[in-house]
Design an enzyme around this catalytic site. Structure first.
Site, mmCIF file in Angstrom:
data_model
loop_
_atom_site.group_PDB
_atom_site.id
_atom_site.type_symbol
_atom_site.label_atom_id
_atom_site.label_comp_id
_atom_site.label_asym_id
_atom_site.label_seq_id
_atom_site.Cartn_x
_atom_site.Cartn_y
_atom_site.Cartn_z
ATOM 1 N N SER A 1 -2.838 4.345 -14.321
ATOM 2 C CA SER A 1 -3.334 4.193 -15.038
ATOM 3 C C SER A 1 -3.962 2.841 -14.802
ATOM 4 O O SER A 1 -5.154 1.968 -16.281
ATOM 5 C CB SER A 1 -3.214 4.625 -16.321
ATOM 6 O OG SER A 1 -3.712 5.922 -17.299
ATOM 7 N N ASP B 1 0.917 -1.122 0.285
ATOM 8 C CA ASP B 1 -0.494 0.218 -0.072
ATOM 9 C C ASP B 1 0.931 1.754 0.132
ATOM 10 O O ASP B 1 1.629 1.137 1.091
ATOM 11 C CB ASP B 1 -1.153 -0.012 1.279
ATOM 12 C CG ASP B 1 -1.429 1.304 1.488
ATOM 13 O OD1 ASP B 1 -1.972 1.945 0.332
ATOM 14 O OD2 ASP B 1 -2.526 1.110 2.380
ATOM 15 N N GLY C 1 -10.008 3.512 -6.092
ATOM 16 C CA GLY C 1 -8.947 3.466 -6.642
ATOM 17 C C GLY C 1 -7.815 3.804 -5.253
ATOM 18 O O GLY C 1 -7.703 3.912 -4.205
ATOM 19 N N VAL C 2 -6.044 3.513 -6.526
ATOM 20 C CA VAL C 2 -5.284 4.574 -5.099
ATOM 21 C C VAL C 2 -5.541 5.891 -4.481
ATOM 22 O O VAL C 2 -4.839 6.630 -3.595
ATOM 23 C CB VAL C 2 -3.552 4.699 -6.382
ATOM 24 C CG1 VAL C 2 -3.852 4.961 -7.552
ATOM 25 C CG2 VAL C 2 -2.700 4.535 -4.580
ATOM 26 N N ASP C 3 -6.549 6.682 -5.619
ATOM 27 C CA ASP C 3 -6.711 7.778 -5.604
ATOM 28 C C ASP C 3 -7.440 8.167 -3.769
ATOM 29 O O ASP C 3 -7.360 8.956 -2.914
ATOM 30 C CB ASP C 3 -6.956 8.375 -6.100
ATOM 31 C CG ASP C 3 -7.420 10.316 -6.646
ATOM 32 O OD1 ASP C 3 -7.160 10.648 -5.248
ATOM 33 O OD2 ASP C 3 -8.400 10.561 -7.042
ATOM 34 N N GLY D 1 -5.419 1.330 -13.498
ATOM 35 C CA GLY D 1 -6.646 0.642 -12.592
ATOM 36 C C GLY D 1 -7.990 0.485 -13.393
ATOM 37 O O GLY D 1 -8.053 0.095 -14.764
ATOM 38 N N TYR E 1 -8.907 3.490 -14.907
ATOM 39 C CA TYR E 1 -8.043 3.542 -16.605
ATOM 40 C C TYR E 1 -7.929 3.076 -17.353
ATOM 41 O O TYR E 1 -7.580 3.204 -18.793
ATOM 42 C CB TYR E 1 -7.018 4.795 -16.448
ATOM 43 C CG TYR E 1 -8.347 6.136 -15.632
ATOM 44 C CD1 TYR E 1 -9.031 6.667 -15.211
ATOM 45 C CD2 TYR E 1 -6.762 7.326 -15.525
ATOM 46 C CE1 TYR E 1 -9.908 7.950 -14.922
ATOM 47 C CE2 TYR E 1 -7.376 8.302 -15.508
ATOM 48 C CZ TYR E 1 -9.293 8.819 -15.272
ATOM 49 O OH TYR E 1 -9.564 9.840 -14.538
ATOM 50 N N ASN F 1 -7.764 12.563 -10.840
ATOM 51 C CA ASN F 1 -8.408 12.410 -11.807
ATOM 52 C C ASN F 1 -7.763 14.238 -12.546
ATOM 53 O O ASN F 1 -7.391 14.659 -11.785
ATOM 54 C CB ASN F 1 -9.929 11.781 -11.906
ATOM 55 C CG ASN F 1 -10.179 13.029 -10.311
ATOM 56 O OD1 ASN F 1 -10.284 13.610 -10.057
ATOM 57 N ND2 ASN F 1 -10.566 11.650 -9.355
HETATM 58 P P1 ADP Z 1 -5.902 5.308 -12.847
HETATM 59 O O1 ADP Z 1 -7.599 5.547 -12.832
HETATM 60 O O2 ADP Z 1 -5.160 5.865 -13.247
HETATM 61 O O3 ADP Z 1 -6.611 3.613 -13.834
HETATM 62 P P2 ADP Z 1 -6.424 3.447 -10.434
HETATM 63 O O4 ADP Z 1 -6.215 3.848 -8.839
HETATM 64 O O5 ADP Z 1 -7.809 2.484 -10.612
HETATM 65 O O6 ADP Z 1 -5.409 4.217 -11.268
HETATM 66 O O7 ADP Z 1 -5.311 1.958 -10.862
HETATM 67 C C1 ADP Z 1 -3.979 2.472 -10.211
HETATM 68 C C2 ADP Z 1 -3.026 1.236 -9.735
HETATM 69 O O8 ADP Z 1 -3.406 1.250 -8.627
HETATM 70 C C3 ADP Z 1 -3.523 -0.024 -9.760
HETATM 71 O O9 ADP Z 1 -2.601 -0.791 -10.420
HETATM 72 C C4 ADP Z 1 -3.752 -0.157 -9.051
HETATM 73 O O10 ADP Z 1 -3.606 -1.928 -8.526
HETATM 74 C C5 ADP Z 1 -3.349 0.391 -7.895
HETATM 75 N N1 ADP Z 1 -3.416 0.628 -6.511
HETATM 76 C C6 ADP Z 1 -4.740 0.862 -5.933
HETATM 77 N N2 ADP Z 1 -4.682 0.992 -4.704
HETATM 78 C C7 ADP Z 1 -3.481 1.377 -4.541
HETATM 79 C C8 ADP Z 1 -2.580 1.339 -3.226
HETATM 80 N N3 ADP Z 1 -3.162 1.524 -1.949
HETATM 81 N N4 ADP Z 1 -1.535 1.438 -3.274
HETATM 82 C C9 ADP Z 1 -0.034 1.131 -4.411
HETATM 83 N N5 ADP Z 1 -1.186 0.853 -5.499
HETATM 84 C C10 ADP Z 1 -2.818 1.030 -5.462
#
Ligand code: ADP
Length: 166
Positions: free
Chosen positions: A115, A9, A31-33, A117, A119, A23
């Site tokens: 991008s 994480d 997601g990570v955001d 996840g 995206y 975004n």
């Molecule tokens: P995007 O909209 O740019 O695709 P996402 O957040 O959906 O962004 O996904 C981007 C990447 O972040 C994915 O590979 C996802 O598995 C990863 N991710 C999600 N949560 C976390 C976290 N807490 N720490 C690190 N990476 C994460």
């Protein structure tokens, strides 16, 4: 300077900056955001809103607030469409995030997999672009002390990153 990989994480990392897959509105999403906004606490959203959005491929910086990381660099990856601009915009995310890190005198930066996840960027192609662009930047800025950590959240991404690290 160094290039490392790590699985877990990104919000737990005590580095100068973590790079958020944001975004264009810089509104905490999924997601990570979402994870970064939750861990940074309620001050992150107003700090993001004061930046007035972010174009795809660009990067902007805020404090990390309650995060262990000092700063968050917000970059907006392309929504995968299969067009020729996808790889250019994804590469720009990595390049511009590193530029912002250097401009702010930061020396350790952890990247989420931009991008890949929601995206929808195919993971294999996205990872190759990420490593190529980061390596190129490090080669072009040999005089700048920077530790780059490529963060894989899941095992599949980590396996790919291991291959790319060689
Ligand atoms: P995007 O909209 O740019 O695709 P996402 O957040 O959906 O962004 O996904 C981007 C990447 O972040 C994915 O590979 C996802 O598995 C990863 N991710 C999600 N949560 C976390 C976290 N807490 N720490 C690190 N990476 C994460």
């Amino acid at each position: 300077m160094s290039l490392e990989i790590w699985q877990g994480d990104i919000t737990s990392l005590k580095v100068d900056a973590i790079v958020n897959a944001a975004n264009r509105e810089l509104r905490g999403g999924g997601g990570v955001d979402g994870a970064i906004h939750r861990a940074a606490g309620p001050k992150l959203d107003p700090a993001c809103q004061a930046l007035g959005g972010c174009e795809t491929g660009e990067a902007k910086i805020t404090p990390g607030f309650d995060l262990p990381a000092k700063y968050v660099i917000h970059t907006v990856g392309p929504i995968y469409s299969g067009s020729h601009s996808d790889p250019l915009l994804l590469a720009a995310c990595y390049r511009n995030s590193l530029r912002v890190a250097q401009e702010n005198g930061l020396h350790s930066v952890a990247f989420s997999a931009i991008s890949t996840g929601v995206y929808g960027y195919p993971l294999g192609a996205a990872s190759k672009i990420a490593f190529t662009e980061v390596r190129k930047w490090l080669r072009d800025h040999k005089d700048y002390d920077l530790r780059v950590i490529m963060v894989a959240y899941d095992a599949r991404t980590y396996a790919l990153y291991q291959k790319l690290l060689g």
